[in-house]
Write an enzyme that holds these catalytic residues in place. Sequence first.
Site, PDB file in Angstrom:
ATOM      1  N   TYR A   1      63.467 -28.532 -49.188  1.00  0.00           N
ATOM      2  CA  TYR A   1      63.592 -28.442 -47.692  1.00  0.00           C
ATOM      3  C   TYR A   1      63.320 -30.153 -47.232  1.00  0.00           C
ATOM      4  O   TYR A   1      62.393 -30.885 -47.613  1.00  0.00           O
ATOM      5  CB  TYR A   1      62.311 -27.667 -47.069  1.00  0.00           C
ATOM      6  CG  TYR A   1      62.568 -26.010 -47.479  1.00  0.00           C
ATOM      7  CD1 TYR A   1      63.670 -25.617 -46.725  1.00  0.00           C
ATOM      8  CD2 TYR A   1      61.824 -25.692 -47.991  1.00  0.00           C
ATOM      9  CE1 TYR A   1      63.609 -24.182 -46.916  1.00  0.00           C
ATOM     10  CE2 TYR A   1      61.768 -24.100 -48.226  1.00  0.00           C
ATOM     11  CZ  TYR A   1      62.842 -23.492 -47.638  1.00  0.00           C
ATOM     12  OH  TYR A   1      63.052 -21.982 -47.616  1.00  0.00           O
TER      13      TYR A   1
ATOM     14  N   LYS B   1      28.788 -19.974 -54.044  1.00  0.00           N
ATOM     15  CA  LYS B   1      29.289 -19.705 -52.787  1.00  0.00           C
ATOM     16  C   LYS B   1      30.941 -19.757 -52.668  1.00  0.00           C
ATOM     17  O   LYS B   1      31.451 -20.213 -53.702  1.00  0.00           O
ATOM     18  CB  LYS B   1      28.876 -20.729 -51.771  1.00  0.00           C
ATOM     19  CG  LYS B   1      29.305 -22.236 -52.043  1.00  0.00           C
ATOM     20  CD  LYS B   1      28.837 -23.022 -50.949  1.00  0.00           C
ATOM     21  CE  LYS B   1      29.086 -24.334 -50.984  1.00  0.00           C
ATOM     22  NZ  LYS B   1      28.632 -25.375 -49.941  1.00  0.00           N
TER      23      LYS B   1
ATOM     24  N   ARG C   1      23.979 -31.638 -39.703  1.00  0.00           N
ATOM     25  CA  ARG C   1      24.892 -30.451 -39.617  1.00  0.00           C
ATOM     26  C   ARG C   1      23.976 -29.159 -39.625  1.00  0.00           C
ATOM     27  O   ARG C   1      23.575 -28.598 -38.302  1.00  0.00           O
ATOM     28  CB  ARG C   1      25.635 -30.157 -41.332  1.00  0.00           C
ATOM     29  CG  ARG C   1      26.615 -29.406 -41.203  1.00  0.00           C
ATOM     30  CD  ARG C   1      27.423 -29.405 -42.426  1.00  0.00           C
ATOM     31  NE  ARG C   1      26.642 -29.222 -43.800  1.00  0.00           N
ATOM     32  CZ  ARG C   1      27.259 -29.213 -44.958  1.00  0.00           C
ATOM     33  NH1 ARG C   1      28.162 -29.682 -45.291  1.00  0.00           N
ATOM     34  NH2 ARG C   1      26.267 -29.003 -46.014  1.00  0.00           N
TER      35      ARG C   1
ATOM     36  N   MET D   1      57.147 -22.457 -50.453  1.00  0.00           N
ATOM     37  CA  MET D   1      56.037 -21.087 -50.446  1.00  0.00           C
ATOM     38  C   MET D   1      55.864 -20.633 -51.970  1.00  0.00           C
ATOM     39  O   MET D   1      54.665 -20.466 -52.331  1.00  0.00           O
ATOM     40  CB  MET D   1      56.486 -20.128 -49.568  1.00  0.00           C
ATOM     41  CG  MET D   1      55.494 -19.071 -49.452  1.00  0.00           C
ATOM     42  SD  MET D   1      56.317 -17.417 -48.509  1.00  0.00           S
ATOM     43  CE  MET D   1      55.885 -18.179 -46.733  1.00  0.00           C
TER      44      MET D   1
END
Length: 367
Positions: A264, A39, A135, A312
Amino acid sequence: MPRPIEARIDLAALRHNYLLARQHATRRSPAAKAWAVVKANAYGHGLLRAAAALGDVADGFALLDLGEAVALREAGIRQPILLLEGFFELADLAVCAEHRLTVVVHCLEQLQLLRRALPPRCLPVYLKLNSGMNRLGLTAGQLPAVRRELATSPTPAAVTLMTHFAEADGDAGERSINWQLERFAAMTAGWADAAGWPRSLANSAAILRYPETAHDWVRPGIMLYGGSPFADQDAAGLGLQPVMTLCSRILAVQEIAVGERVGYGGTFVAQRPTRVGVVACGYADGYPRHAPGGTPIIVAGRRTQTLGRVSMDMLACDLTDLPEAGVDSPVVLWGDGLAADEVASAAGTISYELFCALARRVPVRVV
């Protein structure tokens, strides 16, 4: 020249890990078979790529998406294919029947759809019982209705019972799986038809830690891709091999003085003169943005750590004690020589997320 980042996929390692899973299962249950859980695009490793690598050894393949199941059939996969969430509407059943799929049934609504299918679709069915994960799965209170539906419906060609463990990765001294096994046994007790039905209980953690759960079919997932299902045990110690290695190179080197900052927000402040390597990899490539400074990384074959925030397209690492490293030095973000589980732990996540988050823009090379 392409940007110097790639994910290397070792298909021999994938085969090794699958065969190891099946070996664990058959030690306790010699006739046990193993679904290869593919999956989420084979946990980010490539669905068709993984299926081709396992096509001559896997007993069956398990996934979620009907379209991906059809793609496997069209690629020549002939083994059983299990839809782990079953079907979602009546029209799906014709496709499932055409492609000889096995469907999980986890709610009464799905059973009712099976009965309504015209003409009747004789599909193999996995009845998922909710033994405590809460679930998906049929509850104990719904089982009388389940039995009535099965008695009046010609649809199931064969029935297998399954459940999913919530805490198989916990310490054996904790709650682990015993409470769910007891509930599962209680739910099926007195159900005469179910006595001889096959069972599928074990995920990766249970395969490795609780061999008594192997039964007829096991469902290895993360262990196929070289990740450990346990926080307290590394993959190598379990005999697993890394399948994905995310690697890149140093783009630039900055020499900074004491007190200067990196990245940053300036979250890294140099406490000594520091050589900063800038790596061609960032969160847009799938590296976790929340990985803190100090996350392990390998540069030029030696271990070091990241510095400051992940950007990024880039991240920084410490080259101060690696004088041989510089521009174009090879970098391993995770994989061969640096377990994805360790990087994930430093980032407060799990290796599943690292693998699945690999960005489409990262080139993949099969080795």
